[in-house]
Design an enzyme around this catalytic site. Structure first.
Site, mmCIF file in Angstrom:
data_model
loop_
_atom_site.group_PDB
_atom_site.id
_atom_site.type_symbol
_atom_site.label_atom_id
_atom_site.label_comp_id
_atom_site.label_asym_id
_atom_site.label_seq_id
_atom_site.Cartn_x
_atom_site.Cartn_y
_atom_site.Cartn_z
ATOM 1 N N ASN A 43 0.633 -1.224 0.106
ATOM 2 C CA ASN A 43 -0.005 0.072 0.042
ATOM 3 C C ASN A 43 0.886 1.313 -0.084
ATOM 4 O OD1 ASN A 43 0.799 -0.698 2.747
ATOM 5 N ND2 ASN A 43 -1.002 0.476 3.494
ATOM 6 N N GLU A 56 -3.140 -5.100 -2.810
ATOM 7 C CA GLU A 56 -3.687 -6.020 -3.527
ATOM 8 C C GLU A 56 -3.520 -5.350 -5.011
ATOM 9 O OE1 GLU A 56 -4.876 -4.964 -0.937
ATOM 10 O OE2 GLU A 56 -6.118 -6.641 0.225
HETATM 11 N N1 THU Z 1 -5.465 -1.352 2.484
HETATM 12 C C1 THU Z 1 -4.794 -2.188 1.824
HETATM 13 O O1 THU Z 1 -3.582 -2.211 1.085
HETATM 14 N N2 THU Z 1 -5.431 -3.249 1.294
HETATM 15 C C2 THU Z 1 -6.863 -3.604 1.693
HETATM 16 O O2 THU Z 1 -7.487 -4.359 1.223
HETATM 17 C C3 THU Z 1 -7.275 -2.669 2.863
HETATM 18 C C4 THU Z 1 -6.571 -1.660 3.213
HETATM 19 C C5 THU Z 1 -4.396 -0.220 2.893
HETATM 20 C C6 THU Z 1 -5.075 1.098 2.371
HETATM 21 C C7 THU Z 1 -4.391 2.138 3.515
HETATM 22 O O3 THU Z 1 -3.077 2.422 3.059
HETATM 23 C C8 THU Z 1 -4.218 1.081 4.803
HETATM 24 O O4 THU Z 1 -4.500 -0.332 4.465
HETATM 25 C C9 THU Z 1 -5.221 1.347 5.937
HETATM 26 O O5 THU Z 1 -6.582 1.423 5.288
#
Ligand code: THU
Length: 140
Positions: A43, A56
């Site tokens: 992320n 993802e």
């Molecule tokens: N996040 C993801 O990378 N994947 C997910 O399926 C849910 C949330 C990230 C987005 C954000 O950077 C952090 O988790 C907190 O929400």
């Protein structure tokens, strides 16, 4: 969970170390398995809160940009997620979000899904039944 799934979770855990999540402090790593190999993502957040990307979708984009069109499975690792108070490890919120499930329905409809938050192996249909698909009368 089989060995390939455990290995993919390890790749996702390594990807989480490359996350840029200074705002949420919630790092996520993902790894997708294709016939051509393993492709990871993490992320990435920005100060403009809504403009981040999930791990993802970063991993799916990575695979796609390497010419991979078949996704066998995806693993998601959330090292900052807090397990249940009772110590159980199944599904404590660190599963793919709704937006990522829609991407998976489009790009990886037959993929299995494993996560660091669960010992189970999911199919995408378990996570997003009745996914939106674009069926139109006048599409050519
Ligand atoms: N996040 C993801 O990378 N994947 C997910 O399926 C849910 C949330 C990230 C987005 C954000 O950077 C952090 O988790 C907190 O929400």
């Amino acid at each position: 969970m089989n060995q390939a799934q455990q290995n993919l979770l390890q790749a996702a855990a390594e990807a989480a170390e490359l996350a840029y999540a200074p705002y949420s402090r919630f790092r996520v790593g993902a790894a997708v398995l294709t016939p051509g190999g393993v492709f990871s993502g993490a992320n990435i957040e920005t100060a403009s809160t809504n403009l981040g990307i999930c791990a993802e979708r970063a991993a799916l984009t990575h695979a796609r940009m390497r010419g991979e069109q078949e996704i066998i499975g995806i693993a998601v690792s959330c090292p900052d997620a807090r397990p249940h108070e009772d110590g159980s490890v199944d599904e404590y919120g660190a599963m793919p979000c709704g937006a990522c499930r829609q991407w998976l329905a489009e790009l990886a409809p037959s993929a299995w899904v494993v996560a660091s938050s669960s010992e189970k192996v999911y199919q995408l249909d378990d996570l997003l039944p009745l996914a939106f698909k674009l069926h139109m009368y006048n599409s050519s």
